[in-house]
Design a protein around this motif. Structure first.
Motif, mmCIF file in Angstrom:
data_model
loop_
_atom_site.group_PDB
_atom_site.id
_atom_site.type_symbol
_atom_site.label_atom_id
_atom_site.label_comp_id
_atom_site.label_asym_id
_atom_site.label_seq_id
_atom_site.Cartn_x
_atom_site.Cartn_y
_atom_site.Cartn_z
ATOM 1 N N GLU A 32 0.794 -1.193 -0.169
ATOM 2 C CA GLU A 32 -0.088 0.172 -0.082
ATOM 3 C C GLU A 32 0.790 1.097 0.085
ATOM 4 O O GLU A 32 0.531 2.252 -0.732
ATOM 5 C CB GLU A 32 -0.890 -0.008 1.051
ATOM 6 C CG GLU A 32 -2.016 1.113 1.617
ATOM 7 C CD GLU A 32 -2.594 1.242 2.566
ATOM 8 O OE1 GLU A 32 -3.389 2.153 2.987
ATOM 9 O OE2 GLU A 32 -2.595 0.142 3.266
ATOM 10 N N VAL A 35 3.045 1.461 -3.503
ATOM 11 C CA VAL A 35 2.043 2.175 -4.588
ATOM 12 C C VAL A 35 1.684 3.568 -4.344
ATOM 13 O O VAL A 35 1.594 4.085 -5.217
ATOM 14 C CB VAL A 35 0.888 1.131 -4.364
ATOM 15 C CG1 VAL A 35 -0.114 1.595 -5.570
ATOM 16 C CG2 VAL A 35 1.262 -0.308 -5.194
ATOM 17 N N GLU A 36 1.523 3.754 -3.114
ATOM 18 C CA GLU A 36 1.211 5.343 -2.827
ATOM 19 C C GLU A 36 2.235 6.197 -3.153
ATOM 20 O O GLU A 36 2.105 7.282 -3.613
ATOM 21 C CB GLU A 36 0.606 5.469 -1.391
ATOM 22 C CG GLU A 36 -0.004 6.741 -1.063
ATOM 23 C CD GLU A 36 -0.361 7.057 0.181
ATOM 24 O OE1 GLU A 36 -0.729 8.039 0.838
ATOM 25 O OE2 GLU A 36 -0.850 5.815 0.799
ATOM 26 N N GLU A 38 5.653 5.498 -4.595
ATOM 27 C CA GLU A 38 6.822 5.205 -5.277
ATOM 28 C C GLU A 38 6.079 4.735 -6.874
ATOM 29 O O GLU A 38 5.615 3.784 -6.905
ATOM 30 C CB GLU A 38 7.514 3.953 -5.128
ATOM 31 C CG GLU A 38 8.322 4.178 -3.724
ATOM 32 C CD GLU A 38 9.570 5.227 -3.864
ATOM 33 O OE1 GLU A 38 9.990 5.370 -4.994
ATOM 34 O OE2 GLU A 38 10.027 5.543 -2.967
ATOM 35 N N PRO A 39 6.089 5.803 -7.739
ATOM 36 C CA PRO A 39 5.742 5.477 -8.942
ATOM 37 C C PRO A 39 6.211 4.255 -9.956
ATOM 38 O O PRO A 39 5.554 3.643 -10.557
ATOM 39 C CB PRO A 39 6.193 6.803 -9.930
ATOM 40 C CG PRO A 39 6.366 8.074 -8.811
ATOM 41 C CD PRO A 39 6.875 7.098 -7.709
ATOM 42 N N TYR A 41 7.193 1.617 -8.565
ATOM 43 C CA TYR A 41 6.533 0.419 -7.874
ATOM 44 C C TYR A 41 5.109 0.411 -8.383
ATOM 45 O O TYR A 41 4.470 -0.841 -8.516
ATOM 46 C CB TYR A 41 6.997 0.153 -6.650
ATOM 47 C CG TYR A 41 8.024 -0.343 -5.812
ATOM 48 C CD1 TYR A 41 8.217 -1.611 -5.670
ATOM 49 C CD2 TYR A 41 9.437 0.439 -5.800
ATOM 50 C CE1 TYR A 41 9.608 -2.122 -5.583
ATOM 51 C CE2 TYR A 41 10.546 -0.009 -5.411
ATOM 52 C CZ TYR A 41 10.631 -1.362 -5.375
ATOM 53 O OH TYR A 41 11.860 -2.035 -4.785
ATOM 54 N N ARG A 42 4.557 1.410 -8.327
ATOM 55 C CA ARG A 42 2.986 1.460 -8.592
ATOM 56 C C ARG A 42 2.828 0.823 -10.168
ATOM 57 O O ARG A 42 1.943 -0.025 -10.343
ATOM 58 C CB ARG A 42 2.729 2.902 -8.697
ATOM 59 C CG ARG A 42 1.136 2.990 -8.878
ATOM 60 C CD ARG A 42 0.526 4.339 -8.417
ATOM 61 N NE ARG A 42 1.263 5.595 -9.306
ATOM 62 C CZ ARG A 42 1.972 6.227 -8.388
ATOM 63 N NH1 ARG A 42 2.142 6.162 -7.030
ATOM 64 N NH2 ARG A 42 2.738 7.388 -8.907
ATOM 65 N N GLU A 43 3.753 1.491 -10.892
ATOM 66 C CA GLU A 43 3.621 0.679 -12.553
ATOM 67 C C GLU A 43 3.982 -0.577 -12.599
ATOM 68 O O GLU A 43 3.211 -1.288 -13.162
ATOM 69 C CB GLU A 43 4.607 1.652 -13.231
ATOM 70 C CG GLU A 43 4.628 1.206 -14.631
ATOM 71 C CD GLU A 43 5.610 2.020 -15.438
ATOM 72 O OE1 GLU A 43 5.770 1.868 -16.766
ATOM 73 O OE2 GLU A 43 6.340 2.996 -14.960
ATOM 74 N N ALA A 46 1.050 -2.576 -11.329
ATOM 75 C CA ALA A 46 -0.173 -2.257 -12.270
ATOM 76 C C ALA A 46 0.234 -3.237 -13.311
ATOM 77 O O ALA A 46 -1.009 -3.684 -14.219
ATOM 78 C CB ALA A 46 -0.358 -0.889 -12.706
#
Length: 411
Positions: A32, A35-36, A38-39, A41-43, A46
């Motif tokens: 959580e 993802v919030e 670190e772009p 890790y978010r990518e 996804a």
């Protein structure tokens, strides 16, 4: 860790199993936050990388188990090797080193917070325990950070030192059958960064127009945790894909999302020695597709077409002897009769079901079928004639479910 008067080791022996039971909850919290904040890790999340969460959970587990005093040295060594492997993977995925190190430190922070919360439950106040453990926890975390950074920088050096010519040479060696040489296979696996000892598939995407962009989905696949090596051969993009535990249909779906032309895929094979054979199968599968069709097929999808494509002289004679004068008819009539014949064969030789497929009356289908019999000199009731027609339609590209009209629901 030294033994303290207040029984640190005994208290940790009570707390560590409970922390291990909460690993999934701790991992969810870590995901959580990443993802919030670190772009990169978010990518990656996804993109569907199934190993990302597993890796984060494993690192948390290492930190928790490292709190115990009886952890063998080999465990810490294994942790360091795992961290180096993660660093190499994150470098290949293009995740910045700073983000990787922040993720490791976040793991230490989450472990510490969970330990503090657990140790202060009820009436107990384990301040001495926390002071005793803090140094050990952060030393374990620092070792993981250092090892990950080491692996990350090693991967950067490897990637910058391996030019396109060397990558192509290694790929050509695999496609030519050198994967059976253990020394070559080890070198290729290391330099191409593809697990050649496991489950593999080969992809071939012909580049038939000079302006077409070669297929190279390596970066997109890597975001999903799939390593691959790509190059060119015989006017086609060729990729060797390390599937790991992923299923072939997943790869086909990802390729289908980026394919702009025909793409052939081999069956799943084991080990580098099987790459050359897999390449031939993938190349054959791609060859069965017509130009300009954006479609991904496996060799198993196209076995009849593959047999015909490998015998052009026999195919030419088969088409000529089976369809004969039908192909010499005016274009409009020829296409109607070929479509009717294809529907008739799809419908298991049922004129009624063929009429449903074609959105026309059964009598219209019967009239066309009699015309086909007259022109080809073959009988609809002859099973061998139907087999020959089916093969001839496959060979000419007229019998392709991808180009058929939608089927109307029948009563």
């Amino acid at each position: 860790m030294r033994t303290a008067p207040w029984g640190v080791e005994e208290r940790l022996a009570e707390l560590v199993p409970t922390l291990l039971d909460r690993l999934d909850e701790m991992t969810d919290r870590m995901v959580e936050i990443l993802v919030e904040t670190e772009p990169a890790y978010r990518e990656a999340m996804a993109g569907g990388d199934p190993q990302m969460r597993a890796t984060l959970r494993r690192n948390l587990e290492v930190g928790v188990r490292g709190l115990l005093s009886d952890v063998p040295a080999a465990y810490h060594q294994s942790h360091a090797e795992g961290a180096r492997a993660v660093g190499r993977l994150r470098a290949a995925q293009g995740i910045p080193l700073e983000a990787v190190l922040r993720a490791y430190r976040l793991g230490g922070q989450i472990t510490w917070e969970a330990l503090v919360a657990l140790s202060r439950q009820g009436d107990r106040h384990d301040d001495g325990l926390l002071l005793e453990v803090a140094g050990s926890l952060w030393r374990t975390n620092d070792r993981g950070c250092s090892a990950a950074a080491e692996g990350y920088r090693a991967e950067e050096r490897r990637r910058s030192g391996l030019d396109a010519v060397e990558r192509q040479r290694l790929l050509d060696g695999l496609l030519d059958g050198r994967g059976g040489d253990p020394a070559f296979a080890r070198t290729a696996a290391e330099l191409l960064s593809v697990p050649l000892a496991g489950r593999l598939a080969v992809v071939v995407a012909p580049v038939r127009d000079e302006g077409d962009e070669p297929l190279d989905p390596a970066a997109a696949l890597l975001k999903r945790g799939i390593r691959s090596a790509w190059g060119t051969r015989s006017q086609a993009s060729v990729g060797v894909v390390g599937l790991g535990t992923r299923r072939l249909p997943e790869l086909l779906a990802w390729l289908g999302a980026v394919a702009s032309g025909p793409v052939g895929v081999s069956s799943v094979v084991e080990g580098a020695a099987a790459v050359a054979g897999a390449y031939r199968l993938a190349e054959t599968a791609a060859r069965t597709l017509p130009d300009g069709v954006a479609r991904v097929v496996t060799i198993d999808d196209r076995l009849p077409e593959a047999l015909l494509s490998n015998s052009p002289e026999i195919l030419s004679r088969l088409v000529g002897e089976t369809l004969g004068r039908l192909l010499e008819l005016p274009a409009d009539e020829r296409e109607v009769l070929l479509e009717t014949l294809s529907a008739f064969l799809d419908a298991d030789a049922s004129p009624t079901r063929a009429a449903d497929l074609l959105y026309c009356h059964r009598n219209t289908v019967m009239h066309r079928l009699r015309r086909i019999e007259s022109v080809t000199g073959r009988k609809l009731t002859d099973p061998r004639a139907r087999l020959l027609w089916q093969l001839a339609l496959l060979g000419t590209g007229h019998h392709d479910a991808g180009h058929r009209r939608p089927v109307r629901d029948s009563a």
